[in-house]
Design a protein around this motif. Sequence first.
Motif, PDB file in Angstrom:
ATOM      1  N   SER A 163      27.369  -3.282 -81.430  1.00 28.56           N
ATOM      2  CA  SER A 163      27.679  -2.734 -80.102  1.00 28.56           C
ATOM      3  C   SER A 163      26.627  -1.721 -79.673  1.00 28.56           C
ATOM      4  O   SER A 163      26.188  -1.708 -78.518  1.00 28.56           O
ATOM      5  CB  SER A 163      29.066  -2.071 -80.114  1.00 28.56           C
ATOM      6  OG  SER A 163      30.083  -3.024 -80.335  1.00 28.56           O
ATOM      7  N   ASP A 173      36.589   1.062 -74.369  1.00 35.20           N
ATOM      8  CA  ASP A 173      36.092  -0.314 -74.370  1.00 35.20           C
ATOM      9  C   ASP A 173      34.654  -0.417 -73.901  1.00 35.20           C
ATOM     10  O   ASP A 173      34.097  -1.522 -73.845  1.00 35.20           O
ATOM     11  CB  ASP A 173      36.977  -1.184 -73.455  1.00 35.20           C
ATOM     12  CG  ASP A 173      38.395  -1.324 -73.995  1.00 35.20           C
ATOM     13  OD1 ASP A 173      38.545  -1.292 -75.237  1.00 35.20           O
ATOM     14  OD2 ASP A 173      39.331  -1.459 -73.200  1.00 35.20           O
ATOM     15  N   LYS A 205      27.732  -6.304 -64.377  1.00 36.31           N
ATOM     16  CA  LYS A 205      28.822  -5.322 -64.350  1.00 36.31           C
ATOM     17  C   LYS A 205      28.387  -3.974 -64.918  1.00 36.31           C
ATOM     18  O   LYS A 205      29.174  -3.019 -64.939  1.00 36.31           O
ATOM     19  CB  LYS A 205      30.018  -5.840 -65.150  1.00 36.31           C
ATOM     20  CG  LYS A 205      30.639  -7.128 -64.614  1.00 36.31           C
ATOM     21  CD  LYS A 205      31.344  -6.903 -63.296  1.00 36.31           C
ATOM     22  CE  LYS A 205      32.055  -8.170 -62.828  1.00 36.31           C
ATOM     23  NZ  LYS A 205      32.764  -7.960 -61.548  1.00 36.31           N
ATOM     24  N   ASP A 248      30.633  -3.289 -70.276  1.00 37.15           N
ATOM     25  CA  ASP A 248      31.972  -3.681 -70.706  1.00 37.15           C
ATOM     26  C   ASP A 248      31.857  -4.418 -72.039  1.00 37.15           C
ATOM     27  O   ASP A 248      30.767  -4.551 -72.612  1.00 37.15           O
ATOM     28  CB  ASP A 248      32.667  -4.545 -69.642  1.00 37.15           C
ATOM     29  CG  ASP A 248      31.935  -5.858 -69.361  1.00 37.15           C
ATOM     30  OD1 ASP A 248      31.052  -6.253 -70.159  1.00 37.15           O
ATOM     31  OD2 ASP A 248      32.241  -6.497 -68.338  1.00 37.15           O
ATOM     32  N   ALA A 249      32.981  -4.906 -72.543  1.00 37.02           N
ATOM     33  CA  ALA A 249      33.009  -5.525 -73.866  1.00 37.02           C
ATOM     34  C   ALA A 249      32.170  -6.794 -73.947  1.00 37.02           C
ATOM     35  O   ALA A 249      31.749  -7.195 -75.037  1.00 37.02           O
ATOM     36  CB  ALA A 249      34.457  -5.833 -74.263  1.00 37.02           C
ATOM     37  N   ASP A 250      31.905  -7.437 -72.810  1.00 36.61           N
ATOM     38  CA  ASP A 250      31.125  -8.679 -72.791  1.00 36.61           C
ATOM     39  C   ASP A 250      29.649  -8.448 -72.481  1.00 36.61           C
ATOM     40  O   ASP A 250      28.877  -9.402 -72.398  1.00 36.61           O
ATOM     41  CB  ASP A 250      31.712  -9.645 -71.761  1.00 36.61           C
ATOM     42  CG  ASP A 250      33.123 -10.081 -72.114  1.00 36.61           C
ATOM     43  OD1 ASP A 250      33.386 -10.293 -73.321  1.00 36.61           O
ATOM     44  OD2 ASP A 250      33.954 -10.194 -71.197  1.00 36.61           O
ATOM     45  N   TYR A 251      29.264  -7.209 -72.264  1.00 31.87           N
ATOM     46  CA  TYR A 251      27.875  -6.856 -71.938  1.00 31.87           C
ATOM     47  C   TYR A 251      27.363  -7.626 -70.722  1.00 31.87           C
ATOM     48  O   TYR A 251      26.228  -8.099 -70.700  1.00 31.87           O
ATOM     49  CB  TYR A 251      26.962  -7.077 -73.150  1.00 31.87           C
ATOM     50  CG  TYR A 251      27.338  -6.198 -74.307  1.00 31.87           C
ATOM     51  CD1 TYR A 251      26.879  -4.889 -74.393  1.00 31.87           C
ATOM     52  CD2 TYR A 251      28.186  -6.655 -75.301  1.00 31.87           C
ATOM     53  CE1 TYR A 251      27.251  -4.060 -75.433  1.00 31.87           C
ATOM     54  CE2 TYR A 251      28.573  -5.835 -76.350  1.00 31.87           C
ATOM     55  CZ  TYR A 251      28.100  -4.545 -76.406  1.00 31.87           C
ATOM     56  OH  TYR A 251      28.495  -3.724 -77.440  1.00 31.87           O
ATOM     57  N   ARG A 252      28.225  -7.748 -69.714  1.00 33.35           N
ATOM     58  CA  ARG A 252      27.831  -8.417 -68.469  1.00 33.35           C
ATOM     59  C   ARG A 252      26.825  -7.527 -67.752  1.00 33.35           C
ATOM     60  O   ARG A 252      27.140  -6.412 -67.343  1.00 33.35           O
ATOM     61  CB  ARG A 252      29.061  -8.636 -67.593  1.00 33.35           C
ATOM     62  CG  ARG A 252      30.046  -9.686 -68.106  1.00 33.35           C
ATOM     63  CD  ARG A 252      29.709 -11.052 -67.541  1.00 33.35           C
ATOM     64  NE  ARG A 252      29.641 -11.026 -66.084  1.00 33.35           N
ATOM     65  CZ  ARG A 252      30.695 -11.233 -65.294  1.00 33.35           C
ATOM     66  NH1 ARG A 252      31.900 -11.426 -65.802  1.00 33.35           N
ATOM     67  NH2 ARG A 252      30.551 -11.231 -63.975  1.00 33.35           N
ATOM     68  N   ARG A 287      24.487 -10.977 -85.597  1.00 37.04           N
ATOM     69  CA  ARG A 287      25.110 -11.034 -84.275  1.00 37.04           C
ATOM     70  C   ARG A 287      24.092 -10.857 -83.144  1.00 37.04           C
ATOM     71  O   ARG A 287      24.266 -11.399 -82.044  1.00 37.04           O
ATOM     72  CB  ARG A 287      26.219  -9.986 -84.171  1.00 37.04           C
ATOM     73  CG  ARG A 287      27.395 -10.262 -85.106  1.00 37.04           C
ATOM     74  CD  ARG A 287      28.579  -9.392 -84.814  1.00 37.04           C
ATOM     75  NE  ARG A 287      29.144  -9.687 -83.502  1.00 37.04           N
ATOM     76  CZ  ARG A 287      30.224  -9.082 -83.010  1.00 37.04           C
ATOM     77  NH1 ARG A 287      30.848  -8.162 -83.728  1.00 37.04           N
ATOM     78  NH2 ARG A 287      30.680  -9.381 -81.818  1.00 37.04           N
ATOM     79  N   HIS A 346      31.768 -18.119 -84.531  1.00 40.75           N
ATOM     80  CA  HIS A 346      33.003 -17.378 -84.246  1.00 40.75           C
ATOM     81  C   HIS A 346      32.968 -15.945 -84.777  1.00 40.75           C
ATOM     82  O   HIS A 346      33.953 -15.224 -84.645  1.00 40.75           O
ATOM     83  CB  HIS A 346      34.199 -18.126 -84.855  1.00 40.75           C
ATOM     84  CG  HIS A 346      34.350 -19.524 -84.355  1.00 40.75           C
ATOM     85  ND1 HIS A 346      34.771 -19.817 -83.073  1.00 40.75           N
ATOM     86  CD2 HIS A 346      34.108 -20.725 -84.953  1.00 40.75           C
ATOM     87  CE1 HIS A 346      34.799 -21.141 -82.905  1.00 40.75           C
ATOM     88  NE2 HIS A 346      34.403 -21.706 -84.028  1.00 40.75           N
ATOM     89  N   LYS A 364      22.646 -16.435 -81.799  1.00 40.30           N
ATOM     90  CA  LYS A 364      22.686 -17.358 -80.656  1.00 40.30           C
ATOM     91  C   LYS A 364      21.284 -17.828 -80.278  1.00 40.30           C
ATOM     92  O   LYS A 364      21.083 -18.996 -79.929  1.00 40.30           O
ATOM     93  CB  LYS A 364      23.362 -16.680 -79.457  1.00 40.30           C
ATOM     94  CG  LYS A 364      24.787 -16.199 -79.718  1.00 40.30           C
ATOM     95  CD  LYS A 364      25.706 -17.345 -80.095  1.00 40.30           C
ATOM     96  CE  LYS A 364      27.163 -16.888 -80.172  1.00 40.30           C
ATOM     97  NZ  LYS A 364      27.436 -15.914 -81.249  1.00 40.30           N
TER      98      LYS A 364
END
Length: 275
Positions: A37, A70, A99, A92-96, A227, A253, A231
């Motif tokens: 994070s 969060d 946003k 945010d939690a999704d690293y948008r 992590r 996952h 990807k």
Amino acid sequence: MRTILITLILLNTIWGSLCAQTEELTEIAIEGANLFSSEMASWYGTDLALQKYPKLQEELGGYFSYTKGDAAICAFYSKEEQPAVICTVSFDADYRLDKAIIAADRRAFTPEEQILYGMRVVAQQAIKTDTLFKHYRNTNLNIIPLVRNNVRKVYVLTGPNVSGVVIFGNDYLLTFDEHNKLTGTKKLHKDIMVLKYSKVEDSATTMHTHLPETGPFITATDICTLRLYEKFAGWKEHVVVSQTDVSIWNCAHDILVGRPRKEWEKQGQNNEESH
């Protein structure tokens, strides 16, 4: 009766060992998630802040990241003798990225930020003066201050300056007391391991080994690195093998599973024999 008693003792011993292993792996996964994070906020935060405020670089002394609720926040501070926060980027939690909230208001450190800043400064000085820290070409040493459960520590990871590679090892853990005094410095991996990747479609299973000095399980720094890059590399899973245990990280996952090495090797032999 004696046989039953011995069996129960053995079962309790095995169960206790499994529970202890599960607890340790859970703790490692949580610590790895916290490092991830922080690094994600730093990765994207620096890009967004410098894109929006190019002149930020002129007065930038450094940055650090942390979580609050969060949100993951990257805070940039000035290079003055008494530095102040000059910009923050919150995710945010999704690293948008669309946003993300970017604020360039100059302000004093919060108490939490003052602790993180203080640890970062001490870590920077240690990296400059302590010969334990190794420097390799085309890499950076990334400083990650972390306060969790009132425990203060700094992780130092080696990141590549070139694309197509993932680096494990050459990582360190610095521990601090409640006054931000450095109490210990430890090298987590004895060696540095560089794994190359090319096409994201490869979806390979990759592996590295741990010497006894590193410990029986995957490290939090390993999980953070996986992590960050899994990807891009298109990896399916990554396996860490020690003398006694095997840690299996599911890259799709983000799930960690641990198994005794003998059991893992036996299953591999059985799979080969069944083909």
